[in-house]
Design a protein around this motif. Structure first.
Motif, mmCIF file in Angstrom:
data_model
loop_
_atom_site.group_PDB
_atom_site.id
_atom_site.type_symbol
_atom_site.label_atom_id
_atom_site.label_comp_id
_atom_site.label_asym_id
_atom_site.label_seq_id
_atom_site.Cartn_x
_atom_site.Cartn_y
_atom_site.Cartn_z
ATOM 1 N N TRP A 1 63.664 -21.061 33.197
ATOM 2 C CA TRP A 1 64.564 -20.383 32.258
ATOM 3 C C TRP A 1 65.913 -20.121 32.927
ATOM 4 O O TRP A 1 66.968 -20.410 32.354
ATOM 5 C CB TRP A 1 63.938 -19.080 31.789
ATOM 6 C CG TRP A 1 64.705 -18.370 30.722
ATOM 7 C CD1 TRP A 1 65.843 -17.618 30.876
ATOM 8 C CD2 TRP A 1 64.402 -18.362 29.325
ATOM 9 N NE1 TRP A 1 66.256 -17.128 29.665
ATOM 10 C CE2 TRP A 1 65.396 -17.565 28.700
ATOM 11 C CE3 TRP A 1 63.382 -18.929 28.554
ATOM 12 C CZ2 TRP A 1 65.397 -17.327 27.315
ATOM 13 C CZ3 TRP A 1 63.390 -18.683 27.179
ATOM 14 C CH2 TRP A 1 64.384 -17.902 26.579
ATOM 15 N N ALA A 2 65.875 -19.587 34.134
ATOM 16 C CA ALA A 2 67.113 -19.272 34.854
ATOM 17 C C ALA A 2 67.923 -20.536 35.129
ATOM 18 O O ALA A 2 69.157 -20.551 34.958
ATOM 19 C CB ALA A 2 66.787 -18.545 36.157
ATOM 20 N N VAL A 3 67.254 -21.606 35.549
ATOM 21 C CA VAL A 3 67.943 -22.869 35.805
ATOM 22 C C VAL A 3 68.523 -23.434 34.512
ATOM 23 O O VAL A 3 69.654 -23.953 34.495
ATOM 24 C CB VAL A 3 66.980 -23.881 36.459
ATOM 25 C CG1 VAL A 3 67.587 -25.277 36.495
ATOM 26 C CG2 VAL A 3 66.596 -23.433 37.864
ATOM 27 N N SER A 4 67.784 -23.305 33.413
ATOM 28 C CA SER A 4 68.250 -23.828 32.126
ATOM 29 C C SER A 4 69.482 -23.065 31.653
ATOM 30 O O SER A 4 70.429 -23.665 31.108
ATOM 31 C CB SER A 4 67.132 -23.737 31.080
ATOM 32 O OG SER A 4 66.009 -24.498 31.482
ATOM 33 N N GLU A 5 69.506 -21.762 31.849
ATOM 34 C CA GLU A 5 70.696 -20.983 31.515
ATOM 35 C C GLU A 5 71.897 -21.440 32.338
ATOM 36 O O GLU A 5 73.006 -21.597 31.821
ATOM 37 C CB GLU A 5 70.445 -19.493 31.760
ATOM 38 C CG GLU A 5 69.587 -18.809 30.719
ATOM 39 C CD GLU A 5 69.540 -17.307 30.917
ATOM 40 O OE1 GLU A 5 69.363 -16.592 29.909
ATOM 41 O OE2 GLU A 5 69.677 -16.843 32.071
ATOM 42 N N GLU A 6 71.659 -21.654 33.619
ATOM 43 C CA GLU A 6 72.743 -22.065 34.507
ATOM 44 C C GLU A 6 73.280 -23.442 34.111
ATOM 45 O O GLU A 6 74.506 -23.655 34.067
ATOM 46 C CB GLU A 6 72.247 -22.088 35.949
ATOM 47 C CG GLU A 6 73.301 -22.499 36.968
ATOM 48 C CD GLU A 6 72.764 -22.515 38.388
ATOM 49 O OE1 GLU A 6 73.496 -22.977 39.278
ATOM 50 O OE2 GLU A 6 71.615 -22.082 38.602
ATOM 51 N N LEU A 7 72.396 -24.380 33.819
ATOM 52 C CA LEU A 7 72.818 -25.740 33.497
ATOM 53 C C LEU A 7 73.533 -25.829 32.151
ATOM 54 O O LEU A 7 74.494 -26.589 32.005
ATOM 55 C CB LEU A 7 71.610 -26.680 33.502
ATOM 56 C CG LEU A 7 70.983 -26.965 34.872
ATOM 57 C CD1 LEU A 7 69.678 -27.740 34.701
ATOM 58 C CD2 LEU A 7 71.944 -27.743 35.773
ATOM 59 N N THR A 8 73.063 -25.083 31.163
ATOM 60 C CA THR A 8 73.635 -25.174 29.812
ATOM 61 C C THR A 8 74.761 -24.183 29.576
ATOM 62 O O THR A 8 75.560 -24.368 28.640
ATOM 63 C CB THR A 8 72.552 -24.933 28.744
ATOM 64 O OG1 THR A 8 72.042 -23.595 28.872
ATOM 65 C CG2 THR A 8 71.415 -25.940 28.876
ATOM 66 N N GLY A 9 74.809 -23.120 30.363
ATOM 67 C CA GLY A 9 75.786 -22.069 30.118
ATOM 68 C C GLY A 9 75.443 -21.208 28.921
ATOM 69 O O GLY A 9 76.297 -20.467 28.415
ATOM 70 N N VAL A 10 74.199 -21.280 28.447
ATOM 71 C CA VAL A 10 73.762 -20.522 27.278
ATOM 72 C C VAL A 10 72.812 -19.415 27.709
ATOM 73 O O VAL A 10 71.819 -19.687 28.400
ATOM 74 C CB VAL A 10 73.068 -21.430 26.248
ATOM 75 C CG1 VAL A 10 72.494 -20.604 25.094
ATOM 76 C CG2 VAL A 10 74.042 -22.475 25.711
ATOM 77 N N THR A 11 73.114 -18.196 27.327
ATOM 78 C CA THR A 11 72.213 -17.073 27.547
ATOM 79 C C THR A 11 71.703 -16.581 26.203
ATOM 80 O O THR A 11 72.352 -16.760 25.173
ATOM 81 C CB THR A 11 72.909 -15.923 28.306
ATOM 82 O OG1 THR A 11 74.060 -15.524 27.553
ATOM 83 C CG2 THR A 11 73.326 -16.355 29.695
ATOM 84 N N PHE A 12 70.537 -15.959 26.243
ATOM 85 C CA PHE A 12 69.871 -15.542 25.004
ATOM 86 C C PHE A 12 70.064 -14.043 24.747
ATOM 87 O O PHE A 12 70.130 -13.263 25.704
ATOM 88 C CB PHE A 12 68.371 -15.832 25.106
ATOM 89 C CG PHE A 12 67.994 -17.275 24.890
ATOM 90 C CD1 PHE A 12 67.076 -17.628 23.921
ATOM 91 C CD2 PHE A 12 68.554 -18.286 25.669
ATOM 92 C CE1 PHE A 12 66.723 -18.958 23.718
ATOM 93 C CE2 PHE A 12 68.218 -19.610 25.476
ATOM 94 C CZ PHE A 12 67.298 -19.957 24.502
ATOM 95 N N PRO A 13 70.107 -13.641 23.477
ATOM 96 C CA PRO A 13 70.232 -12.226 23.142
ATOM 97 C C PRO A 13 68.914 -11.465 23.226
ATOM 98 O O PRO A 13 68.675 -10.529 22.479
ATOM 99 C CB PRO A 13 70.771 -12.265 21.703
ATOM 100 C CG PRO A 13 70.168 -13.498 21.132
ATOM 101 C CD PRO A 13 70.149 -14.498 22.276
ATOM 102 N N VAL A 14 68.025 -11.907 24.126
ATOM 103 C CA VAL A 14 66.762 -11.209 24.390
ATOM 104 C C VAL A 14 66.567 -11.199 25.895
ATOM 105 O O VAL A 14 66.804 -12.205 26.567
ATOM 106 C CB VAL A 14 65.551 -11.886 23.695
ATOM 107 C CG1 VAL A 14 65.574 -11.615 22.203
ATOM 108 C CG2 VAL A 14 65.518 -13.378 23.963
ATOM 109 N N ALA A 15 66.149 -10.073 26.414
ATOM 110 C CA ALA A 15 66.040 -9.935 27.875
ATOM 111 C C ALA A 15 64.620 -10.229 28.328
ATOM 112 O O ALA A 15 63.684 -10.033 27.562
ATOM 113 C CB ALA A 15 66.441 -8.535 28.305
#
Length: 299
Positions: free
Chosen positions: A285-299
């Motif tokens: 999940w963390a790598v996917s956020e970093e690669l796409t630049g997309v963060t989710f509105p759920v923690a």
């Protein structure tokens, strides 16, 4: 739950909005068709808009077409902006599109094609649309995986994009394993909100053009065996059950109920032990956020 869940078991979908990726043919088309015929407003999110329009013309119901190229983050962001403008609420996001056994290629953003399309593209799209689902009771994110998540499958953090070497079957396994890990981690993050759930499904072995990129040595026997595979409308049923059955709960995985999950009516199935590794899910999940630049509105 019924052991012979069919298209007739899909509840009334009137008033619901469903976005289906890769919906111009195969499993995605059948999924979109059945949702529309049960009253949903369905958006066919497709790379080829002309083919999408041709598919929409074959569906009875309220259907729209949205350009979406999952191999381009720019296209994903543009599509998400269009969808957000057109739909204040989304009830179903069905991450269906995919590629299989492709020769070594990269997306517009430099991702290995199978991981980039099957996982990272859908990860980004889901993150950009999720706030349209969160307020909607009964909303769902359904991601289509494969029995391929068990075959030579691992998340290769040391060479995630297969830059040092490339094995198309192992790369497919990694991408389909990532689909499940994404589903389970997303469900964990959604659970405190109590409105939206994440589920997964796989179609067994169905007659689609997904294996068109397979090596000749594999494509030829697949062609010979094709009459034994289930039709696309049966292959779509696990996705539809995961998306619409009132008895489904978050984090479940549906597939055909026959021997080795190759064909049959959809039922609850299990995924590999590797797919349930929470530490790997969170790292992916963390790598996917970093690669796409997309963060989710759920923690």
């Amino acid at each position: 739950m019924s052991s012979t869940w069919t298209e007739q078991d899909i509840p009334d979908q009137a008033g619901r909005v469903a976005v289906v990726t890769g919906a111009n043919s195969g499993l995605g088309f059948e999924t979109a068709r059945m949702l529309a015929e049960h009253g949903a407003r369905v958006v066919l999110a497709v790379r080829d808009v002309e083919k999408g329009k041709q598919a929409a013309a074959r569906i009875t119901g309220d259907v729209a077409v949205q350009a979406l190229d999952l191999t381009s983050l720019a296209s994903i962001r543009s599509a998400a902006a269009d969808l957000r403008a057109a739909h204040p609420r989304i009830d179903l996001l069905i991450n269906n599109a995919g590629v299989m056994y492709t020769p070594k290629q990269t997306t517009a953003d430099g991702f290995e094609l199978q991981l980039g399309t099957n996982h990272l593209g859908h990860f980004a799209l889901t993150g950009l649309l999720l706030d349209r689902l969160l307020p909607v009771p009964g909303s769902r994110v359904v991601t289509v995986s494969s029995t391929g998540h068990r075959i030579r499958a691992a998340i290769h953090f040391d060479d995630l994009q297969w830059e040092r070497s490339y094995d198309r079957a192992a790369a497919y396994g990694q991408a389909k394993l990532a689909n499940l890990m994404f589903t389970y981690e997303l469900q964990r993050r959604l659970a405190p909100h109590g409105t939206t759930i994440a589920t997964a499904a796989h179609p067994g072995v169905s007659r689609t053009d997904l294996a068109r990129n397979a090596p000749t040595a594999l494509r030829v026997p697949l062609t010979w065996l094709a009459p034994l595979f289930q039709p696309a409308e049966m292959g779509a049923l696990p996705t539809l059950r995961a998306a619409t059955d009132p008895g489904v709960v978050g984090g479940q995985y549906y597939g055909p109920g026959g021997r080795r999950e190759i064909r049959g009516y959809p039922r609850l199935v299990t995924s590999s032990p590797a797919s349930h590794d929470q530490a790997t899910q969170q790292r992916l999940w963390a790598v996917s956020e970093e690669l796409t630049g997309v963060t989710f509105p759920v923690a």
